[in-house]
Enzyme design. Structure first.
Site, short mmCIF file in Angstrom:
data_model
loop_
_atom_site.label_atom_id
_atom_site.label_comp_id
_atom_site.label_asym_id
_atom_site.label_seq_id
_atom_site.Cartn_x
_atom_site.Cartn_y
_atom_site.Cartn_z
CB VAL A 184 14.70 -18.51 5.63
CG1 VAL A 184 15.92 -17.45 5.46
CG2 VAL A 184 13.65 -18.03 4.72
CG ASP A 188 3.90 -13.77 18.26
OD1 ASP A 188 3.60 -12.70 18.62
OD2 ASP A 188 3.55 -14.95 18.15
CD1 TRP A 248 -23.55 4.93 40.53
CD2 TRP A 248 -21.80 6.21 39.63
NE1 TRP A 248 -23.63 6.32 41.02
CE2 TRP A 248 -22.75 7.01 40.37
CE3 TRP A 248 -20.71 6.73 38.89
CZ2 TRP A 248 -22.50 8.59 40.45
CZ3 TRP A 248 -20.51 8.07 39.03
CH2 TRP A 248 -21.47 8.95 39.86
CG ASN A 277 -2.19 -8.26 12.89
OD1 ASN A 277 -2.42 -8.00 11.74
ND2 ASN A 277 -2.40 -9.11 13.63
CB ALA A 303 -6.62 -16.82 13.34
CE1 TYR A 349 -27.82 2.38 33.52
CE2 TYR A 349 -28.87 4.32 33.20
CZ TYR A 349 -28.93 3.10 33.64
OH TYR A 349 -30.17 2.68 34.32
NE ARG A 374 -2.87 -0.62 3.43
CZ ARG A 374 -2.54 -1.69 4.31
NH1 ARG A 374 -3.20 -3.07 3.76
NH2 ARG A 374 -2.49 -1.77 5.41
CB CYS A 392 -5.56 -16.01 18.55
SG CYS A 392 -4.34 -14.95 18.23
#
Lengths: 450, 450
Positions: free
Chosen positions: A80, A281, A432, A303, A41, A424, A22, A43
């Site tokens: 690699v 990571d 609260w 990311n 993913a 709220y 980009r 995760c």
């Protein structure tokens, strides 16, 4: 034409490649990974094992073809072997064993991390797994269908261990978590971790803390886990002890490592060698409260760092803002959020903190499904700033950590937190919000002392 | 002994009384209200009508007895006839018609608000209701059991109108919302309101916009609503056109009114007359983006202002920080959050804004139950600060407005927002939380222009 080479095809690597594209339409971009899958993913693996995500392909955020259409060449199953900084080359071997040298002008190392596996006798037995890749998750899931697999032992009570416990609970297995430390989830405070333990025990998960795994035993297949306190029957074992960076390739090329042997990067994601960046990571991340590098590998950070590395490698000048250690986890119906420093971290940094803890609810008291949540602030005595926060509670509790993460990142005091105009309505919050309740209590305590 | 008198026994009034007691143990505190109930959740009335909250008493946050134990005397069914500032007295009449004068040293006016009812022919017919008190909600709920009550017309497409639509949907009634303005929910932008409308239409609610109600017709009981565009059959009508402050008592005593005839208060919740405070739905609130008073009556603001008024009346020195117009609403399974300025408000204030809108998801793409959410930022062109935000989406979308409310209140730019270390795990968020996604897109747009 300038050429960017990225090593690694998951979060940081593919973010770097996309952002570079980009930023610079004219750049040649190649990604090399020794894995079969890209852009998956990690995760999501516990949810795949649980059966909540049925198809492997659903874990793939973007396919190879999508990257190719962006003009990014992706070489899967390409390992690699080495980085040659002087020559500005990498040596790659493909799945057939053919080696080649690839030139680069800019290199992004995004080799990720792997599960730490200690030199445990029996770790090579069948049905002993780590959770890191789609193939390993697939094999674990296959074992779930077997009625012979009844007892599961998870070694390690951190995020991955707990998320896997949820996955196995979905298969109605007998689950034991063995944790060396005296508490689960080492990055939250002991009292908060005790709430998590209490919940898991109620849900039928066995928790053995302060217990050291000495060996795994069995013939071909694992049958038991031997610890310093006894033996635990086990038809399947998950090693979820910790995560370590895949930084050997970088180290061999003379790239400097930092904390926990992660690749040391500055805020531009630059390593100590020109034109070589690292992200995700495998790399360090600047921690705004440590005011120093940390190694806290998480998908969000990967990311963000990948994006910064990609932009800079493509000629831009982006900076990674750093982390405050925000994390969230769901285990069964319990939500756990944390941000900033834990009590232990604060002590290690020599920063004296005051704890404020309240019990609150996630919705209006009369609204169906309102869940209890325990919420804690850690306030630095010297600055009176909120330097950490933790939440443990039912549905709706966890994501409230985000407002607290902002408070920590921007250095708000409890007083400033209490002044926020949060939303709220009965289905969402008591009048609260729990975040304001804990802030109010903290303000009251600070005023008492003043 | 100093004596505090509070007029009004709901959110602001009871918050003031409680905070005054905590601040000053030696003060005499009396609360007068013309209602039967105190400390009830007005915001909970739609859920009581829906049958989600079965018992009226569940709407009561704290009972009269609980306040009495705190040393707060509560006089229900006691109407205050007038305030005599010179004498520092109020004149009260009890349910038997007996009048008495009550002295005060400090007075907090927390008389709340009422539904605005225009001089509409037929408004006194049976089954024409406003939603304001427990008794009115009880009567509406009684009508729900009747099979003769099939067609319900809600006049007004604001918060209360939509929440009541949800309540009536639970009873499987035919619902028509008639709104005078060209859109529902006037305090969000037209494009976002269109998403809400689209959803409601899909759920079977009829929406008639830009339509003026001229009269209600029927014999004894309402049977139809006559508008400038036709007639709508109606067995029950809810007037939810707007809210107006109960400020007449104050005005008669010479207390200055402000915007929308609400009682004008400063940040200490002081009126223009010494020793008289006002708080909650009867009072103005300082709007940090208007940099001026606003009248946006909401439960959170009422509680916060009540607390400030109570503390100051008891000899403390608290300040109300002001509002940024944060609000949230759930209608069926749709969640709507807003904060800061809408496009219209920005225009009225002469502040030029740029809109950034993205479609995102509430959870990881592979995680079951991930819901679409549309999220919008309004960025002031001059300052590049986020001055407003809106969210419309499925479960998990709404409460994300809180991080954006903090961004607006603290004056963050999209760039600063994009740098926040927010939490991620698949059950809670995509790896880029929707809040970060919209921030990233905004940063990209701003950089393009720069």
């Amino acid at each position: 034409m300038t050429k960017l080479v990225v090593i690694g095809g998951v979060a940081a690597g593919m973010s770097a490649a996309s952002k570079a594209r980009r930023t610079n339409q004219g750049m040649e971009i190649e990604v090399y990974t020794d894995e079969e899958y890209i852009s998956y993913a990690g995760c999501g693996l516990p949810y795949f094992v649980a059966g909540m995500v049925q198809e492997e392909r659903k874990l793939i955020a973007r396919t190879k073809e999508q990257f190719v259409r962006q003009g990014i060449k992706v070489f899967t199953n390409h390992k690699v072997l080495s980085i040659l900084p002087t020559e500005m080359q990498i040596i790659v071997v493909d799945s057939e064993g053919a080696e080649k040298k690839v030139n680069y002008d800019k290199l992004v190392i995004a080799t990720g991390a792997r599960a730490f596996v200690p030199p445990l006798p029996g770790k090579e037995l069948d049905n002993v797994f780590t959770v890191k890749s789609i193939p390993s998750a697939r094999r674990i899931k296959e074992q779930m269908q077997s009625e012979q697999v009844k007892n599961i032992v998870i070694v390690g009570g951190g995020y991955i261990g707990l998320e896997m416990a949820e996955a196995f609970a979905a298969w109605k297995k007998q689950i034991t978590i063995v944790e060396l430390a005296p508490q689960l989830l080492g990055n939250i405070d002991e009292d908060m971790a005790a709430l998590v333990e209490e919940y898991l025990v109620k849900e039928g998960v066995q928790i053995r803390k302060g217990e050291k795994v000495l060996a795994l035993e069995g013939q071909d297949q694992v049958r038991k886990v031997v610890t310093d306190k006894g033996e635990i029957p086990a038809d399947l074992v998950i090693l979820a002890i910790g995560i370590q960076p895949n930084s050997e390739l970088a180290a061999e090329a003379g790239i400097q490592l930092g904390v926990k042997k992660a690749i040391k990067v500055n805020k531009y994601m630059e390593t100590n060698i020109p034109n070589i960046y690292a992200a995700g990571d495998c790399a360090t991340a600047y921690h705004l409260l440590y005011q120093d590098d940390a190694y806290i590998p998480l998908g969000t950070t990967a990311n963000k760092q990948g994006k910064v590395a990609g932009e800079n490698a493509a000629g831009g000048k982006a900076e990674f803002a750093g982390i405050v250690g925000t994390a969230i986890i769901k285990v069964l119906d319990l939500e756990i959020g944390r941000t900033g420093l834990s009590k232990r971290e604060a002590q290690q940094l020599g920063r004296e903190v005051q704890e404020i803890k309240v019990e609150a609810y996630t919705k209006a008291h009369f609204y169906p499904g309102s869940q209890a949540a325990t919420i804690k602030l850690l306030i630095e005595k010297a600055s009176q700033k909120i330097v950490g926060a933790q939440i443990v509670g039912g549905a709706g509790a966890g994501k409230r950590i985000d407002v607290l993460a902002v408070a920590v990142q921007l250095g708000l005091t409890p007083f400033a937190l209490s002044e926020l105009d949060l939303s709220y309505a009965p289905p969402f919050s008591p009048v609260w919000d729990p975040v304001l309740t804990v802030a109010n209590v903290a303000v009251g305590e600070l005023e008492k002392k003043a």
